[in-house]
Design a protein around this motif. Structure first.
Motif: not given
Length: 180
Positions: A11, A13, A67, A69, A80, A82, A118-119, A122
């Motif tokens: 993830t 930043s 977020m 990823f 990636t 989002q 993973e998305l 979360h």
């Protein structure tokens, strides 16, 4: 570009995005040049690609409503996706999947599926029980989304210009609720 068999998902930043801006720009540019319909048309240069990450993604990351990823294989950014959860008060149960990108050199290795898993993990932790997305109708991602449990809400004809041609493509609006 060497291909490793181990994919890691992180993830990112806002500081990570700034640190890896050139790599993220190269990823987006490679995907658009390979035909991805993610909002851009040819010609599409690296400056425009980096401007997208700086001007559109970075502010949302800093504001806390998005977020990002990132999938890596070795030192390379392979893909990636989002998760946009900056919603109105009456929509705090939902979020939007945005810009699933996998570099052409890393496709067909399960990276898109790993990013989406993973998305979704979360999104669940954020108590987002409805996920929505749109994808070019007939695109390679559409069967992936279906396999992950997304359902088609409808198709909008002439939704977006093809990145390479003077034609308009339809988009498929999809959603997923708990349990698929």
């Amino acid at each position: 570009m060497s291909v490793s068999t181990v994919t890691t998902i992180a993830t990112f930043s806002d500081n990570d995005l700034v640190q890896h801006l050139a790599e993220l720009g190269a990823l987006l540019q490679a995907c658009v040049h390979n035909g991805a319909s993610v909002g851009f048309v040819m010609p599409f240069g690296v400056d425009e690609s980096e401007a997208f990450w700086r001007g559109k993604v970075l502010p949302s990351l800093r504001a806390g409503g998005l977020m990002l990823f990132v999938a890596r294989q070795g030192d390379a950014i392979a893909g990636t996706v989002q998760l946009d959860y900056d919603t109105m008060p009456n929509q705090r149960h939902r979020a939007e999947v945005r810009k699933l990108l996998v570099h052409p050199a890393f496709r067909r290795q399960g990276i898109a599926r790993a990013l989406m898993t993973e998305l979704e993990r979360h999104a669940h932790a954020l108590q987002r029980s409805l996920l929505t997305l749109d994808t070019r109708t007939g695109d390679h991602a559409e069967p992936l989304y279906t396999a992950l449990g997304y359902r088609t809400a409808g198709v909008i004809p002439g939704y977006a210009r093809d990145p390479h041609h003077q034609a308009f493509d339809a988009t498929t609006i999809m959603y997923k609720t708990p349990g698929g």
